[in-house]
Motif scaffolding. Structure first.
Motif, PDB file in Angstrom:
ATOM      1  N   ASN A   1     -14.738   4.382  -3.765  1.00 26.10           N
ATOM      2  CA  ASN A   1     -15.285   4.737  -2.444  1.00 26.10           C
ATOM      3  C   ASN A   1     -16.067   6.040  -2.496  1.00 26.10           C
ATOM      4  O   ASN A   1     -17.145   6.153  -1.906  1.00 26.10           O
ATOM      5  CB  ASN A   1     -14.163   4.829  -1.412  1.00 26.10           C
ATOM      6  N   ALA A   2     -15.529   7.031  -3.213  1.00 24.57           N
ATOM      7  CA  ALA A   2     -16.220   8.316  -3.335  1.00 24.57           C
ATOM      8  C   ALA A   2     -17.539   8.147  -4.091  1.00 24.57           C
ATOM      9  O   ALA A   2     -18.572   8.699  -3.686  1.00 24.57           O
ATOM     10  CB  ALA A   2     -15.323   9.338  -4.030  1.00 24.57           C
ATOM     11  N   ALA A   3     -17.517   7.367  -5.170  1.00 25.08           N
ATOM     12  CA  ALA A   3     -18.736   7.138  -5.951  1.00 25.08           C
ATOM     13  C   ALA A   3     -19.792   6.433  -5.115  1.00 25.08           C
ATOM     14  O   ALA A   3     -20.986   6.763  -5.186  1.00 25.08           O
ATOM     15  CB  ALA A   3     -18.413   6.323  -7.202  1.00 25.08           C
ATOM     16  N   GLN A   4     -19.351   5.474  -4.312  1.00 26.55           N
ATOM     17  CA  GLN A   4     -20.290   4.755  -3.450  1.00 26.55           C
ATOM     18  C   GLN A   4     -20.956   5.701  -2.451  1.00 26.55           C
ATOM     19  O   GLN A   4     -22.170   5.651  -2.229  1.00 26.55           O
ATOM     20  CB  GLN A   4     -19.563   3.627  -2.723  1.00 26.55           C
TER      21      GLN A   4
ATOM     22  N   GLU B   1     -24.884   6.693  -2.364  1.00 24.84           N
ATOM     23  CA  GLU B   1     -25.614   6.439  -1.118  1.00 24.84           C
ATOM     24  C   GLU B   1     -26.356   7.693  -0.667  1.00 24.84           C
ATOM     25  O   GLU B   1     -27.528   7.645  -0.309  1.00 24.84           O
ATOM     26  CB  GLU B   1     -24.616   5.994  -0.049  1.00 24.84           C
ATOM     27  N   LYS B   2     -25.687   8.827  -0.708  1.00 25.00           N
ATOM     28  CA  LYS B   2     -26.296  10.099  -0.298  1.00 25.00           C
ATOM     29  C   LYS B   2     -27.445  10.478  -1.227  1.00 25.00           C
ATOM     30  O   LYS B   2     -28.477  10.981  -0.785  1.00 25.00           O
ATOM     31  CB  LYS B   2     -25.226  11.198  -0.290  1.00 25.00           C
TER      32      LYS B   2
ATOM     33  N   GLU C   1     -29.209   8.428  -2.883  1.00 21.33           N
ATOM     34  CA  GLU C   1     -30.140   7.301  -2.938  1.00 21.33           C
ATOM     35  C   GLU C   1     -30.237   6.704  -4.346  1.00 21.33           C
ATOM     36  O   GLU C   1     -31.307   6.392  -4.854  1.00 21.33           O
ATOM     37  CB  GLU C   1     -31.511   7.710  -2.400  1.00 21.33           C
ATOM     38  N   VAL C   2     -29.067   6.570  -4.955  1.00 14.36           N
ATOM     39  CA  VAL C   2     -28.946   5.952  -6.275  1.00 14.36           C
ATOM     40  C   VAL C   2     -28.275   4.597  -6.079  1.00 14.36           C
ATOM     41  O   VAL C   2     -27.258   4.515  -5.386  1.00 14.36           O
ATOM     42  CB  VAL C   2     -28.078   6.836  -7.210  1.00 14.36           C
ATOM     43  N   PRO C   3     -28.809   3.536  -6.652  1.00 21.02           N
ATOM     44  CA  PRO C   3     -28.166   2.228  -6.494  1.00 21.02           C
ATOM     45  C   PRO C   3     -26.741   2.254  -7.060  1.00 21.02           C
ATOM     46  O   PRO C   3     -26.502   2.819  -8.127  1.00 21.02           O
ATOM     47  CB  PRO C   3     -29.044   1.278  -7.318  1.00 21.02           C
ATOM     48  N   TYR C   4     -25.819   1.651  -6.337  1.00 18.93           N
ATOM     49  CA  TYR C   4     -24.426   1.593  -6.785  1.00 18.93           C
ATOM     50  C   TYR C   4     -23.927   0.165  -6.676  1.00 18.93           C
ATOM     51  O   TYR C   4     -24.068  -0.471  -5.631  1.00 18.93           O
ATOM     52  CB  TYR C   4     -23.541   2.517  -5.949  1.00 18.93           C
ATOM     53  N   THR C   5     -23.366  -0.333  -7.750  1.00 24.32           N
ATOM     54  CA  THR C   5     -22.768  -1.658  -7.766  1.00 24.32           C
ATOM     55  C   THR C   5     -21.288  -1.495  -8.071  1.00 24.32           C
ATOM     56  O   THR C   5     -20.921  -1.111  -9.181  1.00 24.32           O
ATOM     57  CB  THR C   5     -23.411  -2.545  -8.852  1.00 24.32           C
ATOM     58  N   PRO C   6     -20.427  -1.764  -7.093  1.00 27.78           N
ATOM     59  CA  PRO C   6     -18.991  -1.639  -7.343  1.00 27.78           C
ATOM     60  C   PRO C   6     -18.537  -2.645  -8.397  1.00 27.78           C
ATOM     61  O   PRO C   6     -19.124  -3.720  -8.520  1.00 27.78           O
ATOM     62  CB  PRO C   6     -18.346  -1.960  -5.995  1.00 27.78           C
ATOM     63  N   PRO C   7     -17.498  -2.309  -9.147  1.00 26.92           N
ATOM     64  CA  PRO C   7     -16.964  -3.277 -10.112  1.00 26.92           C
ATOM     65  C   PRO C   7     -16.532  -4.555  -9.390  1.00 26.92           C
ATOM     66  O   PRO C   7     -16.022  -4.499  -8.273  1.00 26.92           O
ATOM     67  CB  PRO C   7     -15.746  -2.551 -10.707  1.00 26.92           C
ATOM     68  N   GLU C   8     -16.742  -5.672 -10.027  1.00 27.05           N
ATOM     69  CA  GLU C   8     -16.430  -6.959  -9.408  1.00 27.05           C
ATOM     70  C   GLU C   8     -14.967  -7.053  -8.979  1.00 27.05           C
ATOM     71  O   GLU C   8     -14.640  -7.657  -7.967  1.00 27.05           O
ATOM     72  CB  GLU C   8     -16.762  -8.089 -10.382  1.00 27.05           C
ATOM     73  N   ALA C   9     -14.082  -6.435  -9.743  1.00 25.37           N
ATOM     74  CA  ALA C   9     -12.653  -6.488  -9.427  1.00 25.37           C
ATOM     75  C   ALA C   9     -12.333  -5.800  -8.102  1.00 25.37           C
ATOM     76  O   ALA C   9     -11.285  -6.058  -7.514  1.00 25.37           O
ATOM     77  CB  ALA C   9     -11.849  -5.841 -10.554  1.00 25.37           C
ATOM     78  N   LEU C  10     -13.224  -4.930  -7.623  1.00 28.25           N
ATOM     79  CA  LEU C  10     -12.976  -4.225  -6.370  1.00 28.25           C
ATOM     80  C   LEU C  10     -13.677  -4.859  -5.171  1.00 28.25           C
ATOM     81  O   LEU C  10     -13.502  -4.406  -4.043  1.00 28.25           O
ATOM     82  CB  LEU C  10     -13.410  -2.760  -6.500  1.00 28.25           C
TER      83      LEU C  10
END
Length: 132
Positions: free
Chosen positions: A84-87, A91-92, A94-103
């Motif tokens: 959640n913190a990384a996301q 976002e702030k 403006e870097v694309p973020y893809t959460p791990p599929e397991a999450l």
């Protein structure tokens, strides 16, 4: 002039060769660490990975399953908080973020939807041709 094969290998060369060999393994990841924060997280994860493997291998033999389950759940909760913190950071920035599929939340499908999906995969989009 001394032959290169007869020269002793320096400690730095041995370390570099070991890192290169480890990077070639199928289950390894190579990462460039750009911040001290990431270095801290990777050191934690490296040791935790080793500890988790030992706990799982020793389950029932060396370790109480209830204790291990509690520790693994605590670790997974920490991972979700980090995610959640990384996301939010990405976002702030403006870097694309893809959460791990397991999450990612799992979608529940009813039986009819599962059958329809299986049939779509088995047959080529309604053409009647069976995919092999």
């Amino acid at each position: 002039m001394a032959d290169k094969q007869n020269q002793p290998v320096s400690r730095n060369q041995r370390i570099m060769e070991r890192k290169v060999n480890l990077a070639k393994e199928a289950d390894s990841w190579v990462m460039r660490v750009r911040t001290s924060d990431s270095r801290i997280v990777l050191r934690i994860v490296k040791d935790a990975d080793r500890g988790i493997r030992i706990l799982r291998q020793g389950l029932l033999l060396r370790f109480n399953p209830d204790d291990v389950t509690e520790l693994l759940e605590e670790y997974f909760e920490a991972i979700k908080l980090l995610n959640n913190a990384a996301q939010k950071i990405c976002e702030k920035a403006e870097v694309p973020y893809t959460p791990p599929e397991a999450l990612l939340p799992r979608r529940e499908m009813d039986a009819d939807t599962k059958i329809d999906k299986t049939m779509d995969i088995a047959y080529d989009r309604g053409n009647g041709d069976l995919r092999i």
